[in-house]
Design an enzyme around this catalytic site. Structure first.
Site, PDB file in Angstrom:
ATOM      1  N   HIS A  64      25.740  15.095  49.211  1.00 33.10           N
ATOM      2  CA  HIS A  64      24.838  15.883  50.062  1.00 33.10           C
ATOM      3  C   HIS A  64      23.383  15.755  49.644  1.00 33.10           C
ATOM      4  O   HIS A  64      22.622  16.709  49.788  1.00 33.10           O
ATOM      5  CB  HIS A  64      25.268  17.354  50.051  1.00 33.10           C
ATOM      6  CG  HIS A  64      26.620  17.586  50.646  1.00 33.10           C
ATOM      7  ND1 HIS A  64      26.876  17.436  51.984  1.00 33.10           N
ATOM      8  CD2 HIS A  64      27.803  17.930  50.085  1.00 33.10           C
ATOM      9  CE1 HIS A  64      28.161  17.701  52.222  1.00 33.10           C
ATOM     10  NE2 HIS A  64      28.752  17.994  51.089  1.00 33.10           N
TER      11      HIS A  64
ATOM     12  N   CYS B  25      35.025  22.054  48.390  1.00 33.11           N
ATOM     13  CA  CYS B  25      34.150  20.964  47.935  1.00 33.11           C
ATOM     14  C   CYS B  25      34.398  20.684  46.452  1.00 33.11           C
ATOM     15  O   CYS B  25      34.510  19.527  46.053  1.00 33.11           O
ATOM     16  CB  CYS B  25      32.684  21.320  48.154  1.00 33.11           C
ATOM     17  SG  CYS B  25      32.054  20.860  49.778  1.00 33.11           S
TER      18      CYS B  25
END
Lengths: 269, 204
Positions: A182, A230
């Site tokens: 990310h 995650c």
């Protein structure tokens, strides 16, 4: 006794998936599934409704509702509260996200034990989660409002800085950090687009769409769940529900999304 | 050019630290201590996974951009720890390699102990042109062998790079599949074949 059944079930699932994949491109099948769900409305509404009911119902050893719960804007004020969380709370002397704050209210007002409330925070078909429903209700009351999370209090600032460190921390057997997936624009895993959470635009887009109803899970999932899954894929050990580390990371993400219009609960793959 | 950027970056972080009275090193130490307290072992994912090894520590401390001498010293040590196959044979079966490249399984707390790990390749790389569902975190490896050929040196480089990408680029995004025992020698050979075998769809 259970194992052979599981193996058989897994084999069956794999076989039917293979058939499906041959019949239809799985991506297209997935998109069609989305559209079907969206045409029916977002099932998150059902969780919001159940959450509101739970909020107003007298429950627990104290036979109390959550209507006096202070989410930061005063006891009982739900409207707009989520758009300003996480935040510092003087009564606990801690920075809390919505979910850890709900646990505080369920223990202090209703008399539940924290370990009971957080034992199974993520629900399934046969075991619905009260925390997921309550979260859905509260976040829905900030829909259309701009994210406005404060980092003015020293403990809020500290949570933000620590959260940022956690975001960039590489570890585990695969050396992954949150930032590995990310930290750049236009990246994806397989066909799944990855938001760049290090930019304001990317953080706003991602943060304001959570919590979300996950079509693939058939449940509404919260920000705590999003981080938890995650970390699983990051090959880390398991973060404890509502822990300071998860709140700090949420603080980093939420404050990075400031100015974005909150649009949850969303609907996701 | 790069040096300037790093200095600017460190300056910004130092400023951010001032606002809380915490230096970057302090907030890093606080974050590490907090994670060790707030995470727990589950399944095969033990809490010891939060202990940094020297490569992770250097990459975390220097924001993935360590000074040259640090990078060289650690890369040399990582390189020395690569175990190349004793039989000298580095090419396996590309068909097995393709299966491995497809699988993203392994090493999470929901994976059962002892089940074979996948290579996770398509998560981040394009390989065979037949597979359209590929990630873009890593570079495209389509035509990898066609471009580089199949010499013993390229085979060795490719095996080593899958075994431990950090021996070549210290803070590479890529996991150290052989170094951490995620993939076996035989599995890595299959992946080398997927990349280098002229028959592999990667090279068509």
């Amino acid at each position: 006794m259970r194992k052979p059944h599981l193996v058989a079930a897994a084999a069956l699932a794999a076989a039917s998936w293979a058939t499906l994949a041959q019949d239809k491109d799985p991506t297209i099948a997935e998109i069609e599934k989305y559209r079907e769900m969206l045409a029916d409305g977002n099932p998150a509404e059902l969780y919001e409704a159940r959450g509101e009911e739970l909020w107003k119902t007298r429950r627990g050893p104290n036979n109390a509702s959550l209507e006096q719960c202070d989410l930061g804007l005063g006891p009982g004020v739900v409207k707009g509260a989520y758009a300003r969380m996480p935040r510092y709370f003087a009564d606990t002397d801690k920075v809390q996200d919505l979910e850890s704050r709900l646990v505080t209210c369920m223990t202090t007002l209703q008399g539940f034990k924290a370990e009971d409330v957080t034992k199974r925070p993520y629900g399934s078909e046969d075991h619905k989660s009260d925390l997921e429903a309550l979260t859905a209700y509260v976040v829905g009351q900030s829909r259309g409002m701009k994210m406005n999370v404060s980092t003015a209090h020293p403990k809020e600032r500290e949570a933000f800085e620590i959260g940022k460190q956690i975001f960039y921390h590489r570890g585990g057997p695969y050396d992954f950090a949150c930032a590995t997936c990310h930290g750049e624009d236009g990246k994806r895993i397989r066909l799944q687009d990855l938001p760049n959470l290090t930019t304001r635009k990317g953080a706003q887009l991602a943060y304001t769409a959570w919590p979300a109803y996950r079509v693939s899970q058939g449940e509404l999932r919260t920000m705590q769940w999003r981080l938890w899954d995650c970390f699983r894929q990051q090959r880390f050990p398991e973060p404890k529900y509502g822990s300071d580390a998860t709140v700090a990371l949420t603080m980093y993400l939420a404050a990075s999304a400031n100015g974005g219009v909150y649009n949850g609960p969303g609907i996701k793959r | 050019m790069n040096g300037k950027l790093i200095i600017l970056g460190l300056g910004a972080l130092a400023l951010a630290g001032c606002a809380t009275g915490m230096s970057e090193a302090e907030s890093r130490q606080k974050a590490l201590a907090m994670m060790k307290r707030d995470f727990q072992s589950r399944g095969i994912a033990g809490i010891d996974r939060l202990n940094e090894d020297e490569v992770q520590k250097a990459c975390n401390e220097y924001h993935n951009n360590p000074p040259k001498e640090v990078a060289e010293r650690l890369q040399t040590a990582q390189m020395a720890a690569i175990k190349f196959p004793a039989d000298g044979q580095l090419l396996g079966d590309w068909k097995e390699g393709e299966k491995l490249a497809q699988s993203g399984r392994g090493m999470t707390w929901s994976d059962s102990p002892g089940s074979p790990n996948g290579g996770n390749c398509y998560n981040c790389h394009q390989l065979s042109p037949k597979e359209l569902s590929y990630g873009t975190i890593g570079p495209s490896l389509y035509r990898y062998g066609k471009i580089r050929g199949n010499s013993p040196e390229i085979q060795r480089y490719t095996y080593g790079r899958i075994y431990n990408a950090k021996a070549y680029s210290l803070c590479s995004n890529m996991p150290r599949f052989g170094h951490v025992g995620a993939l076996t020698e035989q599995q890595i050979k299959h992946l080398v074949a997927l990349l280098l075998d002229p028959q592999s769809p990667v090279n068509h």
